[in-house]
Write a protein that holds these residues in place. Sequence first.
Motif, PDB file in Angstrom:
ATOM      1  N   HIS A 293       0.841  -1.199   0.000  1.00 50.40           N
ATOM      2  CA  HIS A 293       0.000   0.000   0.000  1.00 50.40           C
ATOM      3  C   HIS A 293       0.875   1.246   0.000  1.00 50.40           C
ATOM      4  O   HIS A 293       0.562   2.235  -0.679  1.00 50.40           O
ATOM      5  N   GLN A 297       0.719   4.318  -2.641  1.00 54.01           N
ATOM      6  CA  GLN A 297       0.652   5.723  -2.232  1.00 54.01           C
ATOM      7  C   GLN A 297       1.761   6.541  -2.892  1.00 54.01           C
ATOM      8  O   GLN A 297       1.532   7.648  -3.394  1.00 54.01           O
ATOM      9  N   ASP A 308      -4.270   5.108  -5.154  1.00 54.05           N
ATOM     10  CA  ASP A 308      -3.380   4.447  -4.196  1.00 54.05           C
ATOM     11  C   ASP A 308      -4.089   3.269  -3.526  1.00 54.05           C
ATOM     12  O   ASP A 308      -3.719   2.839  -2.438  1.00 54.05           O
ATOM     13  N   THR A 310      -5.215  -0.620  -2.789  1.00 55.01           N
ATOM     14  CA  THR A 310      -4.445  -1.854  -2.698  1.00 55.01           C
ATOM     15  C   THR A 310      -5.399  -3.036  -2.658  1.00 55.01           C
ATOM     16  O   THR A 310      -6.627  -2.862  -2.630  1.00 55.01           O
ATOM     17  N   ARG A 316      -3.356  -2.074   5.052  1.00 57.44           N
ATOM     18  CA  ARG A 316      -3.231  -0.718   4.543  1.00 57.44           C
ATOM     19  C   ARG A 316      -2.381   0.140   5.478  1.00 57.44           C
ATOM     20  O   ARG A 316      -2.211  -0.184   6.645  1.00 57.44           O
TER      21      ARG A 316
END
Length: 334
Positions: A293, A297, A308, A310, A316
């Motif tokens: 994650h 980002q 962004d 996942t 996360r």
Amino acid sequence: MAADISPADESQSRQFDKDCAMQHAPQALIRPRRKIEGISAILLPFQDNGEVDWAGLALHIRRTAEAGLTPAVNMDTGFANLISEAERQQVLRIARAELAGGAFVAGAFVGDDPGAAFDADAYSSQVDSIQRHGGLPIIFQSYGLTGQRDDAILRAYEAIGANTDGFIAFELGKMFAPFGAIYSLDTYRGLLGVETCLGAKHSSLSRQLEWQRLELRDEARSDFKVYTGNDLAIDMVMYGSDYLLGLSTFAPDLFARRDHLWLNGDASFYALNDLLQYLGFLAFRPPVPAYKHSAAQFLALRGWLGSDATHANSPRRPQSDIAILRDIAGRLGV
């Protein structure tokens, strides 16, 4: 990160001097002006609706190759243990199309359960599929593979290698996946004796365990590649490791620049490596699998991904990380 290393791995590390009997201090292993082979584990990106971002994947594979790194698909960074077989096959098709005959590595993943027997047929199917698409297989561990005695583990690799022109082995610490294992040095020595095993990725997050493998490689088989998977010590390339990293998917262009600086003996290597390591310390903190994650980002901040998001079943990072990632990106000039 020591708490994320299994007791068996910690025991190996504590017994470093006794078990490895290194003849030299680690700094004696440093190899200046060495050409580094960089393989980058490609992030599988997602859209806000939870669907795979196939277009984003294609672009990231292409930009990684254009930077000079070899893309590695269907790795841990590509959620190989969470996506379906149909999705893994689609990833292979995209890699083949984007690279147009160029080199790539792909994970041969066999999902099983604790206590399962080694499934030679499943591994053979995965390896065959990767080779048909033009990729070099890297053999993911499984419960069935790592649950065997050491001699049976080596026979399994020999059986896999009998049907390939070459493959990469993979040691994976349990902080990354519960089916992973770090092999004994005797087993690792046995891997060096498998002719079609071209190298092995080492992901214990332990410098000492990797130094052991480098010295063993230098002693027993100099052409064997030790690919560091230590995202908390990316300077292992100074000691003779090459790399297959998840961290490099954040910035394949900057990793390629760093490698070029090392080849040319440019002291700027150290400052760039330090900044990339700062990024790695942030991204690979517990829970370690959430680094994927972090990658999404960072790539979204760079404008390389549209989201962004996942995988739904992967941990996360907090939104507060974005400000830190933005600061790191600024320091890196991206």
